[in-house]
Design a protein around this motif. Structure first.
Motif, PDB file in Angstrom:
ATOM      1  N   ASP A  57       0.818  -1.213   0.000  1.00 23.60           N
ATOM      2  CA  ASP A  57       0.000   0.000   0.000  1.00 23.60           C
ATOM      3  C   ASP A  57       0.852   1.264   0.000  1.00 23.60           C
ATOM      4  O   ASP A  57       0.326   2.341  -0.307  1.00 23.60           O
ATOM      5  CB  ASP A  57      -0.913   0.012   1.227  1.00 23.60           C
ATOM      6  CG  ASP A  57      -1.922  -1.131   1.219  1.00 23.60           C
ATOM      7  OD1 ASP A  57      -2.200  -1.636   0.115  1.00 23.60           O
ATOM      8  OD2 ASP A  57      -2.394  -1.526   2.302  1.00 23.60           O
ATOM      9  N   GLU A  58       2.129   1.126   0.327  1.00 26.96           N
ATOM     10  CA  GLU A  58       3.001   2.295   0.372  1.00 26.96           C
ATOM     11  C   GLU A  58       3.686   2.559  -0.964  1.00 26.96           C
ATOM     12  O   GLU A  58       4.584   3.401  -1.034  1.00 26.96           O
ATOM     13  CB  GLU A  58       4.046   2.114   1.475  1.00 26.96           C
ATOM     14  CG  GLU A  58       3.443   2.062   2.871  1.00 26.96           C
ATOM     15  CD  GLU A  58       4.484   1.963   3.971  1.00 26.96           C
ATOM     16  OE1 GLU A  58       4.112   2.107   5.142  1.00 26.96           O
ATOM     17  OE2 GLU A  58       5.667   1.734   3.657  1.00 26.96           O
ATOM     18  N   LYS A  60       2.760   3.032  -5.340  1.00 24.98           N
ATOM     19  CA  LYS A  60       1.747   3.189  -6.379  1.00 24.98           C
ATOM     20  C   LYS A  60       2.439   3.287  -7.729  1.00 24.98           C
ATOM     21  O   LYS A  60       3.290   4.148  -7.937  1.00 24.98           O
ATOM     22  CB  LYS A  60       0.906   4.439  -6.121  1.00 24.98           C
ATOM     23  CG  LYS A  60      -0.233   4.622  -7.108  1.00 24.98           C
ATOM     24  CD  LYS A  60      -1.072   5.839  -6.759  1.00 24.98           C
ATOM     25  CE  LYS A  60      -2.220   6.022  -7.745  1.00 24.98           C
ATOM     26  NZ  LYS A  60      -3.014   7.237  -7.416  1.00 24.98           N
ATOM     27  N   PRO A  85       1.726   7.734  12.423  1.00 26.20           N
ATOM     28  CA  PRO A  85       1.040   7.884  11.140  1.00 26.20           C
ATOM     29  C   PRO A  85       1.269   9.276  10.569  1.00 26.20           C
ATOM     30  O   PRO A  85       1.316  10.269  11.302  1.00 26.20           O
ATOM     31  CB  PRO A  85      -0.432   7.654  11.492  1.00 26.20           C
ATOM     32  CG  PRO A  85      -0.532   7.949  12.949  1.00 26.20           C
ATOM     33  CD  PRO A  85       0.788   7.563  13.546  1.00 26.20           C
ATOM     34  N   GLN A  87       0.504  12.723   8.517  1.00 25.75           N
ATOM     35  CA  GLN A  87      -0.615  13.630   8.295  1.00 25.75           C
ATOM     36  C   GLN A  87      -0.361  14.425   7.024  1.00 25.75           C
ATOM     37  O   GLN A  87       0.761  14.787   6.710  1.00 25.75           O
ATOM     38  CB  GLN A  87      -0.765  14.593   9.487  1.00 25.75           C
ATOM     39  CG  GLN A  87      -0.831  13.907  10.834  1.00 25.75           C
ATOM     40  CD  GLN A  87      -2.092  13.129  11.032  1.00 25.75           C
ATOM     41  OE1 GLN A  87      -3.151  13.493  10.531  1.00 25.75           O
ATOM     42  NE2 GLN A  87      -2.003  12.023  11.770  1.00 25.75           N
ATOM     43  N   ARG A  89      -0.316  13.834   3.740  1.00 27.22           N
ATOM     44  CA  ARG A  89      -0.155  13.053   2.513  1.00 27.22           C
ATOM     45  C   ARG A  89       0.195  11.620   2.842  1.00 27.22           C
ATOM     46  O   ARG A  89       0.674  11.318   3.937  1.00 27.22           O
ATOM     47  CB  ARG A  89       0.935  13.659   1.616  1.00 27.22           C
ATOM     48  CG  ARG A  89       0.622  15.062   1.115  1.00 27.22           C
ATOM     49  CD  ARG A  89       1.663  15.551   0.130  1.00 27.22           C
ATOM     50  NE  ARG A  89       1.405  16.901  -0.314  1.00 27.22           N
ATOM     51  CZ  ARG A  89       2.141  17.540  -1.220  1.00 27.22           C
ATOM     52  NH1 ARG A  89       3.198  16.934  -1.765  1.00 27.22           N
ATOM     53  NH2 ARG A  89       1.845  18.774  -1.581  1.00 27.22           N
ATOM     54  N   LYS A  90      -0.037  10.736   1.873  1.00 26.93           N
ATOM     55  CA  LYS A  90       0.226   9.320   2.066  1.00 26.93           C
ATOM     56  C   LYS A  90       1.608   8.931   1.573  1.00 26.93           C
ATOM     57  O   LYS A  90       2.238   8.016   2.106  1.00 26.93           O
ATOM     58  CB  LYS A  90      -0.848   8.502   1.348  1.00 26.93           C
ATOM     59  CG  LYS A  90      -0.732   7.010   1.545  1.00 26.93           C
ATOM     60  CD  LYS A  90      -1.866   6.291   0.832  1.00 26.93           C
ATOM     61  CE  LYS A  90      -1.744   4.775   1.007  1.00 26.93           C
ATOM     62  NZ  LYS A  90      -2.839   4.049   0.298  1.00 26.93           N
ATOM     63  N   PHE A  91       2.101   9.627   0.540  1.00 27.42           N
ATOM     64  CA  PHE A  91       3.388   9.293  -0.070  1.00 27.42           C
ATOM     65  C   PHE A  91       4.363  10.457   0.108  1.00 27.42           C
ATOM     66  O   PHE A  91       3.959  11.616   0.200  1.00 27.42           O
ATOM     67  CB  PHE A  91       3.214   8.973  -1.560  1.00 27.42           C
ATOM     68  CG  PHE A  91       2.244   7.858  -1.835  1.00 27.42           C
ATOM     69  CD1 PHE A  91       2.611   6.537  -1.650  1.00 27.42           C
ATOM     70  CD2 PHE A  91       0.959   8.136  -2.266  1.00 27.42           C
ATOM     71  CE1 PHE A  91       1.718   5.512  -1.901  1.00 27.42           C
ATOM     72  CE2 PHE A  91       0.059   7.126  -2.517  1.00 27.42           C
ATOM     73  CZ  PHE A  91       0.431   5.801  -2.331  1.00 27.42           C
ATOM     74  N   THR A  92       5.653  10.123   0.115  1.00 26.61           N
ATOM     75  CA  THR A  92       6.692  11.146   0.303  1.00 26.61           C
ATOM     76  C   THR A  92       7.624  11.277  -0.891  1.00 26.61           C
ATOM     77  O   THR A  92       8.408  12.219  -0.947  1.00 26.61           O
ATOM     78  CB  THR A  92       7.541  10.821   1.544  1.00 26.61           C
ATOM     79  OG1 THR A  92       8.234   9.583   1.340  1.00 26.61           O
ATOM     80  CG2 THR A  92       6.661  10.713   2.784  1.00 26.61           C
ATOM     81  N   LYS A 103       6.253   5.731  -0.344  1.00 25.00           N
ATOM     82  CA  LYS A 103       6.488   6.252   1.002  1.00 25.00           C
ATOM     83  C   LYS A 103       7.849   5.735   1.463  1.00 25.00           C
ATOM     84  O   LYS A 103       7.971   4.666   2.036  1.00 25.00           O
ATOM     85  CB  LYS A 103       5.396   5.790   1.976  1.00 25.00           C
ATOM     86  CG  LYS A 103       5.583   6.312   3.386  1.00 25.00           C
ATOM     87  CD  LYS A 103       4.515   5.778   4.327  1.00 25.00           C
ATOM     88  CE  LYS A 103       4.765   6.227   5.761  1.00 25.00           C
ATOM     89  NZ  LYS A 103       3.750   5.680   6.699  1.00 25.00           N
ATOM     90  N   ARG A 106      10.462   8.532   6.496  1.00 22.70           N
ATOM     91  CA  ARG A 106       9.659   8.312   7.691  1.00 22.70           C
ATOM     92  C   ARG A 106      10.491   8.586   8.935  1.00 22.70           C
ATOM     93  O   ARG A 106      11.715   8.761   8.862  1.00 22.70           O
ATOM     94  CB  ARG A 106       9.121   6.882   7.721  1.00 22.70           C
ATOM     95  CG  ARG A 106      10.198   5.814   7.838  1.00 22.70           C
ATOM     96  CD  ARG A 106       9.576   4.435   7.667  1.00 22.70           C
ATOM     97  NE  ARG A 106       9.276   4.125   6.286  1.00 22.70           N
ATOM     98  CZ  ARG A 106       8.121   3.634   5.862  1.00 22.70           C
ATOM     99  NH1 ARG A 106       7.146   3.415   6.709  1.00 22.70           N
ATOM    100  NH2 ARG A 106       7.932   3.348   4.582  1.00 22.70           N
TER     101      ARG A 106
END
Length: 328
Positions: A57-58, A60, A85, A87, A89-92, A103, A106
């Motif tokens: 899921d990390e 795409k 978790p 905040q 956005r989901k991807f970096t 992602k 982290r």
């Protein structure tokens, strides 16, 4: 880098990570980092580009390597690290004009850091000059008002609990509006129960220490002589007291964690406290993006949430037809 957290004085070790590309090289890096992390020298925070994801899921529109993810997860688990978790956005990592998302960046923190700052926030900032988005770890605790007071089921029936509730309402005069009156009642009960709780826990701890000391003495005497009838009764009573105290604590932990333990009586409470803090982090509101601007002021966040739900549940019709007229 080594230093201290401003305001708390806790020693902290900050590691900046830039992981290599190959799976074997990253595994070697995880092993090296695992050997460096030592909880006895302070708190640990690992941040940077780990060049690895923990699940499919990390990623795409890019390749997912299960072996690399498994090595990364094993390193996190074996080193007792935790992740907040993100905040915003989901991807970096954004590549190929937004076609490939991952992602990779982290923050990983040790369990003591995670427990000390359960409401910390990791936020993804906008990327302007790089294909990686900056990430920010904030230790600011937003104040949305008084936190709810949790009453544990194990307290009910304990000596003094019911008397504390009744004593809190002695001399209380009801007033309007009724919701404010109910809030004031709860506030008085909460304050009185806090006093009872502190006395109850202090007395329980003292009784437990005494029971443990007597139990140790009796078990030592058992090796040299036969115990008398009174000593045998004292041995059983002390064991029952210690057992009941441990059961009550385990019930409190189970209630906080809201999950069934794999094995009843597991004493690894630090693990379950981490689960509880993780639930708090997931449910916490660290900020909102209001009109494209990240806001952390509690007053504005409350107003925005109120406006959202008020508009969502507001009835569009200003005049409702009479019920009797609808029968004809």
């Amino acid at each position: 880098m080594k230093g201290y957290v401003v305001g708390s004085g806790d020693p902290i070790n900050l590691v900046n990570v830039y992981a290599p590309q190959s799976t074997a090289a990253k595994l070697s890096l995880w092993n090296e980092l695992a050997g460096i992390i030592d909880p006895s020298v302070g708190l640990w925070v690992l941040s940077g580009d780990f060049n690895a994801v923990r699940s499919s899921d990390e990623r795409k529109n890019s390749n997912f390597k299960p072996a690399c993810a498994e090595n990364f997860n094993n390193f996190i688990f074996s080193s007792d690290l935790h992740e907040y978790p993100m905040q915003g956005r989901k991807f970096t990592c954004i590549r190929d004009n937004g076609k490939k998302l991952s992602k990779l960046d982290r923050f990983l923190v040790c369990s003591d850091f995670f427990i000390k700052w359960p409401s910390a926030c990791v936020r993804v900032l906008a990327s302007q000059f790089s294909d990686h988005c900056p990430i920010l770890l904030e230790l600011v605790d937003l104040k949305f008002g008084p936190k709810p007071f949790r009453v544990y089921n194990s307290w009910i029936g304990k000596p003094g609990y019911e008397d504390a509730v009744k004593e809190a309402l002695v001399g209380f005069d009801s007033f309007d509006p009724s919701d404010s009156c109910l809030t004031a009642k709860f506030a008085r009960i909460r304050a009185q129960l806090k006093i009872w709780r502190d006395k109850f826990l202090a007395k329980e701890s003292e009784l437990e220490k005494t029971a443990l000391a007597e139990l140790e003495t009796l078990e030592s005497d058992m090796e040299n002589r036969e115990l008398s009838e009174d000593e045998e009764w004292s041995l059983v009573e002390n064991k029952n007291l210690i057992k009941e105290t441990e059961i009550r604590r385990n019930l409190d932990i189970k209630q906080r964690a809201r999950l069934r333990w794999a094995v009843d009586g597991d004493e690894n409470s630090k693990f379950f406290h981490a689960l509880v803090n993780n639930r708090k982090i997931v449910n916490a509101i660290h900020g909102l993006s209001i009109d494209g601007v990240w806001c952390t002021k509690s007053a504005k966040i409350k107003h925005k949430v109120l406006s959202f739900f008020r508009d969502r549940f507001k009835e569009p019709a200003s005049v409702r037809p009479d019920l009797l007229l609808s029968w004809y």
